[in-house]
Design a protein around this motif. Sequence first.
Motif, PDB file in Angstrom:
ATOM      1  N   VAL A  42       9.566   3.629   2.057  1.00 28.81           N
ATOM      2  CA  VAL A  42       9.240   2.652   0.840  1.00 28.81           C
ATOM      3  C   VAL A  42       8.462   3.485  -0.042  1.00 28.81           C
ATOM      4  O   VAL A  42       8.388   2.998  -1.319  1.00 28.81           O
ATOM      5  CB  VAL A  42       8.662   1.149   1.107  1.00 28.81           C
ATOM      6  CG1 VAL A  42       9.550   0.606   1.957  1.00 28.81           C
ATOM      7  CG2 VAL A  42       7.431   1.454   1.852  1.00 28.81           C
ATOM      8  N   ILE A  43       8.051   4.514   0.281  1.00 31.46           N
ATOM      9  CA  ILE A  43       6.953   5.393  -0.790  1.00 31.46           C
ATOM     10  C   ILE A  43       7.941   5.714  -1.778  1.00 31.46           C
ATOM     11  O   ILE A  43       9.306   6.070  -1.794  1.00 31.46           O
ATOM     12  CB  ILE A  43       6.590   6.736  -0.053  1.00 31.46           C
ATOM     13  CG1 ILE A  43       7.641   7.513   0.580  1.00 31.46           C
ATOM     14  CG2 ILE A  43       5.473   6.183   1.191  1.00 31.46           C
ATOM     15  CD1 ILE A  43       7.174   8.791   1.294  1.00 31.46           C
ATOM     16  N   VAL A  44       7.320   5.943  -2.849  1.00 32.82           N
ATOM     17  CA  VAL A  44       7.983   6.713  -4.059  1.00 32.82           C
ATOM     18  C   VAL A  44       8.324   7.961  -3.952  1.00 32.82           C
ATOM     19  O   VAL A  44       7.949   8.764  -3.335  1.00 32.82           O
ATOM     20  CB  VAL A  44       7.109   6.196  -5.410  1.00 32.82           C
ATOM     21  CG1 VAL A  44       6.919   4.726  -5.578  1.00 32.82           C
ATOM     22  CG2 VAL A  44       5.900   7.164  -5.356  1.00 32.82           C
ATOM     23  N   LEU A 103       0.750  -1.326   0.136  1.00 31.90           N
ATOM     24  CA  LEU A 103      -0.128   0.151  -0.059  1.00 31.90           C
ATOM     25  C   LEU A 103       0.910   1.201  -0.035  1.00 31.90           C
ATOM     26  O   LEU A 103       0.651   2.303  -0.978  1.00 31.90           O
ATOM     27  CB  LEU A 103      -0.844  -0.083   1.287  1.00 31.90           C
ATOM     28  CG  LEU A 103      -2.233  -0.885   0.972  1.00 31.90           C
ATOM     29  CD1 LEU A 103      -2.939  -0.793   2.505  1.00 31.90           C
ATOM     30  CD2 LEU A 103      -3.171  -0.350   0.252  1.00 31.90           C
ATOM     31  N   SER A 104       1.713   1.300   0.741  1.00 32.36           N
ATOM     32  CA  SER A 104       2.634   2.440   0.940  1.00 32.36           C
ATOM     33  C   SER A 104       3.372   2.677  -0.166  1.00 32.36           C
ATOM     34  O   SER A 104       3.713   3.791  -0.752  1.00 32.36           O
ATOM     35  CB  SER A 104       3.634   2.165   1.991  1.00 32.36           C
ATOM     36  OG  SER A 104       3.090   2.152   3.359  1.00 32.36           O
ATOM     37  N   GLU A 105       3.840   1.615  -0.868  1.00 34.91           N
ATOM     38  CA  GLU A 105       4.581   1.677  -2.598  1.00 34.91           C
ATOM     39  C   GLU A 105       3.629   2.417  -3.400  1.00 34.91           C
ATOM     40  O   GLU A 105       4.148   2.833  -4.454  1.00 34.91           O
ATOM     41  CB  GLU A 105       5.203   0.576  -2.954  1.00 34.91           C
ATOM     42  CG  GLU A 105       6.332  -0.118  -2.080  1.00 34.91           C
ATOM     43  CD  GLU A 105       6.544  -1.447  -2.520  1.00 34.91           C
ATOM     44  OE1 GLU A 105       7.789  -1.922  -2.240  1.00 34.91           O
ATOM     45  OE2 GLU A 105       5.799  -2.135  -3.093  1.00 34.91           O
ATOM     46  N   GLN A 106       2.346   2.462  -3.295  1.00 34.10           N
ATOM     47  CA  GLN A 106       1.280   2.828  -4.207  1.00 34.10           C
ATOM     48  C   GLN A 106       0.822   4.247  -3.757  1.00 34.10           C
ATOM     49  O   GLN A 106       0.088   4.667  -4.577  1.00 34.10           O
ATOM     50  CB  GLN A 106       0.118   1.733  -4.304  1.00 34.10           C
ATOM     51  CG  GLN A 106       0.595   0.268  -4.561  1.00 34.10           C
ATOM     52  CD  GLN A 106      -0.638  -0.593  -4.464  1.00 34.10           C
ATOM     53  OE1 GLN A 106      -1.920  -0.085  -4.064  1.00 34.10           O
ATOM     54  NE2 GLN A 106      -0.375  -1.670  -4.669  1.00 34.10           N
ATOM     55  N   ALA A 107       1.312   4.711  -2.716  1.00 34.97           N
ATOM     56  CA  ALA A 107       0.738   5.924  -2.290  1.00 34.97           C
ATOM     57  C   ALA A 107       1.134   7.104  -3.072  1.00 34.97           C
ATOM     58  O   ALA A 107       2.207   7.400  -3.649  1.00 34.97           O
ATOM     59  CB  ALA A 107       1.068   6.350  -0.902  1.00 34.97           C
ATOM     60  N   ASP A 108       0.105   7.980  -3.454  1.00 35.65           N
ATOM     61  CA  ASP A 108       0.460   9.259  -4.154  1.00 35.65           C
ATOM     62  C   ASP A 108       0.799  10.208  -2.829  1.00 35.65           C
ATOM     63  O   ASP A 108       1.443  11.067  -3.164  1.00 35.65           O
ATOM     64  CB  ASP A 108      -0.720   9.702  -4.945  1.00 35.65           C
ATOM     65  CG  ASP A 108      -0.929   8.838  -5.993  1.00 35.65           C
ATOM     66  OD1 ASP A 108       0.014   8.641  -6.789  1.00 35.65           O
ATOM     67  OD2 ASP A 108      -2.279   8.315  -6.040  1.00 35.65           O
TER      68      ASP A 108
END
Length: 233
Positions: free
Chosen positions: A185-187, A160-165
Amino acid sequence: MKKKIVVFTGAGISAESGIQTFRDANGLWEGHHVEDVASIDGWNKNPSLVQNFYNMRRQIALNAEPNAAHCALVTLEKVFDVHIITQNVDLLHERSGSSHVLHLHGRLDLACSSLDKRLIYPVVGHEIKMGDCCEKGSQLRPNIVWFGESVPNMEPAIQLSEQADIMIVTGTSLTVYPAASLVEVIVPTCDLYVIDKHINLARIPKKSITMEGTASEMVPKLVNQLIAHNTIL
């Protein structure tokens, strides 16, 4: 497509609803060492003590009410795809109306077998009693992830965190691992907002947008800002 907002919450957001964080300045939980009430060794040594400790926490949680921060996150769902990852074991997010809540450290309203943690049962009322057993005849224990145990929901939380805007962090000092690693791990394009009464810049990524204050004060303010900005766009 709605932007995905991941909200990572800790004990501070529940504290404003009257649920104590339990750990005091000396590292004690209600006068007990953490390893005595929140570890498998503590359970094996004195299961009645651990059971009573969590029965008390469950009763407090049942009597608590969601605060302005919990309610503001529900409002956020009207505009964004909101997912909450929480270290809290109470159900204040669900009771306020949030649709997607992932509990990292378990839930007070559930019991599990002390023999097989895959066997999970609802808790009726606020007590798990000594002598309450699973279908295999093993004593029921709180369905809580204790210190030293693996965190089953860590992998979906990372995904979920990797997909966060946008990620919003509130009520946590980012000191408990592996949960605290979610901000790592966020982008690069993800906007990271950190809300805390005492911002510790050493514990958060440099690009963080900080808001110093309580969750019940700052979360509604940030929610209004995000919704207003999205409407303008």
